[in-house]
Design a protein around this motif. Structure first.
Motif, PDB file in Angstrom:
ATOM      1  N   LYS A 156       3.563  11.343 -11.750  1.00 17.08           N
ATOM      2  CA  LYS A 156       3.209  11.570 -13.203  1.00 17.08           C
ATOM      3  C   LYS A 156       5.016  11.040 -13.087  1.00 17.08           C
ATOM      4  CE  LYS A 156       3.426  13.292 -18.363  1.00 17.08           C
ATOM      5  NZ  LYS A 156       2.678  14.775 -18.669  1.00 17.08           N
ATOM      6  N   GLY A 157       5.814  11.621 -12.792  1.00 17.15           N
ATOM      7  CA  GLY A 157       7.439  11.360 -12.858  1.00 17.15           C
ATOM      8  C   GLY A 157       7.435  10.341 -12.488  1.00 17.15           C
ATOM      9  N   LYS A 201      15.244   1.634  -4.723  1.00 14.13           N
ATOM     10  CA  LYS A 201      14.246   1.883  -4.895  1.00 14.13           C
ATOM     11  C   LYS A 201      13.230   0.878  -5.096  1.00 14.13           C
ATOM     12  CE  LYS A 201      15.938   4.740  -8.080  1.00 14.13           C
ATOM     13  NZ  LYS A 201      15.370   5.994  -9.402  1.00 14.13           N
ATOM     14  N   VAL A 202      11.137   0.675  -4.793  1.00 17.04           N
ATOM     15  CA  VAL A 202      10.765  -0.337  -4.851  1.00 17.04           C
ATOM     16  C   VAL A 202       9.766   0.668  -5.894  1.00 17.04           C
ATOM     17  CG1 VAL A 202       9.175  -1.946  -4.079  1.00 17.04           C
ATOM     18  CG2 VAL A 202      11.353  -1.266  -2.771  1.00 17.04           C
ATOM     19  N   SER A 225       0.932  -1.013   0.007  1.00 13.36           N
ATOM     20  CA  SER A 225       0.128   0.383  -0.309  1.00 13.36           C
ATOM     21  C   SER A 225       1.274   1.206   0.682  1.00 13.36           C
ATOM     22  CB  SER A 225      -0.794   0.009   1.393  1.00 13.36           C
ATOM     23  OG  SER A 225      -1.812  -0.843   0.797  1.00 13.36           O
ATOM     24  N   SER A 226       2.552   1.351   0.860  1.00 11.73           N
ATOM     25  CA  SER A 226       2.666   2.524   0.681  1.00 11.73           C
ATOM     26  C   SER A 226       3.689   2.041  -0.658  1.00 11.73           C
ATOM     27  CB  SER A 226       3.835   2.242   1.712  1.00 11.73           C
ATOM     28  OG  SER A 226       4.828   1.538   1.155  1.00 11.73           O
ATOM     29  N   LEU A 266       7.475   6.048  -3.806  1.00 13.69           N
ATOM     30  CA  LEU A 266       7.225   6.639  -6.004  1.00 13.69           C
ATOM     31  C   LEU A 266       7.186   7.787  -5.783  1.00 13.69           C
ATOM     32  CD1 LEU A 266       7.056   3.679  -6.879  1.00 13.69           C
ATOM     33  CD2 LEU A 266       8.963   4.098  -6.747  1.00 13.69           C
ATOM     34  N   ALA A 267       6.469   9.092  -5.083  1.00 14.93           N
ATOM     35  CA  ALA A 267       5.919   9.760  -5.545  1.00 14.93           C
ATOM     36  C   ALA A 267       6.687  10.774  -4.543  1.00 14.93           C
ATOM     37  CB  ALA A 267       3.915  10.266  -4.783  1.00 14.93           C
ATOM     38  N   LYS A 268       7.916  10.377  -3.694  1.00 20.70           N
ATOM     39  CA  LYS A 268       8.760  11.318  -2.962  1.00 20.70           C
ATOM     40  C   LYS A 268      10.287  12.119  -4.224  1.00 20.70           C
ATOM     41  CE  LYS A 268      10.971   8.871  -0.079  1.00 20.70           C
ATOM     42  NZ  LYS A 268      10.923   7.567  -1.115  1.00 20.70           N
TER      43      LYS A 268
END
Length: 446
Positions: free
Chosen positions: A338-339, A307-308, A244-245, A250-252
């Motif tokens: 978006k990135g 990174k996951v 769920s995380s 990834l938004a960071k």
């Protein structure tokens, strides 16, 4: 709608190989393993003898009694209406994780009956093998990875003329504007549905966006049920929290995986098994940081920094509750995620296009970060990802000044171009990257 999958060609090569071994097909749930085995059998064999160890539990007793292939085949014939003949029949073992004896039998098919064509698959095969402490007959099977539908396969089904134009590129020249515009539209549609075959079919058959959303949500719900069914009780909440995380990880701006985002006070040792479970289930990709771009890259990886990414961009979008309309409209508030979504989709292409070989990433004292670092036989190449036409940023320049790579790659929505060792590649062409690199370095098609 039938989606042409590239893996069929690999299976055809296997069929005609003199040194053929039984195939063990691995991949995340709902990627189409059962369908591809059946479709390959119908297309390339006179007969298909399919045995499902989940549906027909009586099959298990066959493999408990003997390891003799001739006896096994005689008893299997009692469960099928088609003949089992060498060279004419494809033998399919589905849900093989339910029968350890069947998994072990692949060794004896390889050694004692190589004239038979055997292909096996199972749900959460990697998880089951680890949980039940089953052993795969090393050296006696060919492991083949099944990935979600790629953008290349999606484009062939959605816009064949554009696909043919791209697939027959013979020089490194800018694409016509009409081709670039069509690619951008189709790529947006691909980001919405992702590569799960049922979701792709729903979109391409114009069943409505709600059907696409429901399909993806059903797959996510199935995965959640799998956590409860196949994971140990202590790992179930950890696996669910990790999964769920993903959108927030990834938004960071710096997409390095941080445990405290999963849960306040979370520690690496508490979640390592949960991460491994998700990897073995094929639901995530984990890529590691490298301190320098030396050969081999694995010698320089930092196992504490990674990174996951999700196995599929459509599932990631749905997991993040991002509306399809946001992707189609290009809403300005969607910039950061978006990135992340674009980076995830590009990683999918890099992994599926390079035989499941994971790239790495590079960072320098929090001053610069290169999204991906690819290892080729004799060189290491940095890859920068930009989700639209804006290409500002210093990270690739920092890397270039420090390591002087043979060339660099930048993915963006700008046109195809090579300038002073920098390959500018439109994001939708990621599946053709290795062909484009070959055009750039040799001027010839492979």
């Amino acid at each position: 709608m039938k989606i042409c999958r590239d893996i069929i060609e690999r299976l055809k090569q296997w069929k005609d190989s003199e040194n053929r071994k039984p195939i063990l097909l691995k991949g995340a749930r709902q990627t189409g393993k059962t369908w591809i085995m059946s479709e390959f059998g119908k297309e390339c064999f006179e007969y298909v003898a399919e045995f499902n160890f989940d549906k027909t539990e009586e099959l298990n007793s066959i493999f408990e009694k003997t390891k003799d292939i001739n006896r096994i085949l005689k008893e299997l014939m009692l469960f099928t209406e088609v003949p089992i003949e060498p060279g004419k029949t494809l033998i399919i073992f589905d849900e093989i994780q339910m029968c350890e004896g069947a998994l072990n039998s692949l060794k004896y098919f390889c050694e004692d009956a190589p004239q038979y064509h055997v292909i096996a698959a199972g749900s959460l095969l990697g998880v089951a093998i680890r949980r039940k402490k089953m052993s795969v007959p090393v050296g006696k099977v060919q492991i083949l990875k099944m990935f979600p539908v790629t953008f290349k396969e999606f484009l062939l089904a959605s816009d064949e003329r554009t696909y043919q134009y791209v697939d027959t590129l013979s020089s490194l020249e800018a694409l016509p504007e009409i081709i670039l515009n069509k690619l951008e539209l189709e790529y947006k549609r691909y980001l919405i549905c992702g590569g799960m075959p049922e979701a792709v079919t729903a979109l391409l058959e114009n069943k409505g966006m709600q059907t696409v959303e429901d399909t993806l949500q059903n797959i996510l719900d199935l995965y959640t049920l799998d956590f409860s069914k196949y994971a140990s009780p202590v790992d179930i909440p950890r696996i669910d929290s990790l999964w769920s995380s993903l959108p927030s990880q990834l938004a960071k701006e710096n997409r390095k995986f941080i445990y405290r985002i999963v849960k306040t006070g979370a520690r690496a040792r508490e979640y390592e098994d949960a991460l491994l479970w998700l990897e073995e289930a094929g639901l995530i990709y984990r890529i590691f940081n490298v301190s320098k771009p030396g050969l081999p890259l694995s010698a320089y990886q930092d196992l504490s920094a990674f990174k996951v990414y999700a196995c599929d961009c459509g599932l990631l979008r749905r997991l993040a509750k991002l509306s399809p309309e946001v992707i189609l409209s290009g809403n300005y508030s969607y910039t950061e995620f978006k990135g992340a979504l674009t980076e995830n989709a590009i990683l999918q292409s890099l992994v599926s296009g390079n035989n499941d070989v994971m790239p790495y990433y590079w960072s320098s004292e929090n001053r610069a970060e290169v999204d991906f670092v690819l290892q080729f036989p004799t060189m290491v190449v940095p890859v920068e990802v930009k989700s639209d036409t804006r290409i500002s940023g210093k990270s690739l320049s920092v890397y270039t000044n420090k390591f002087n790579p043979p060339f660099r790659i930048r993915f963006s929505m700008n046109n195809l171009k090579e300038n002073d060792g920098l390959l500018s590649c439109p994001i939708p062409l990621t599946d053709w990257l290795y062909k484009i690199i070959n055009l750039m370095t040799t001027g010839k098609n492979k």
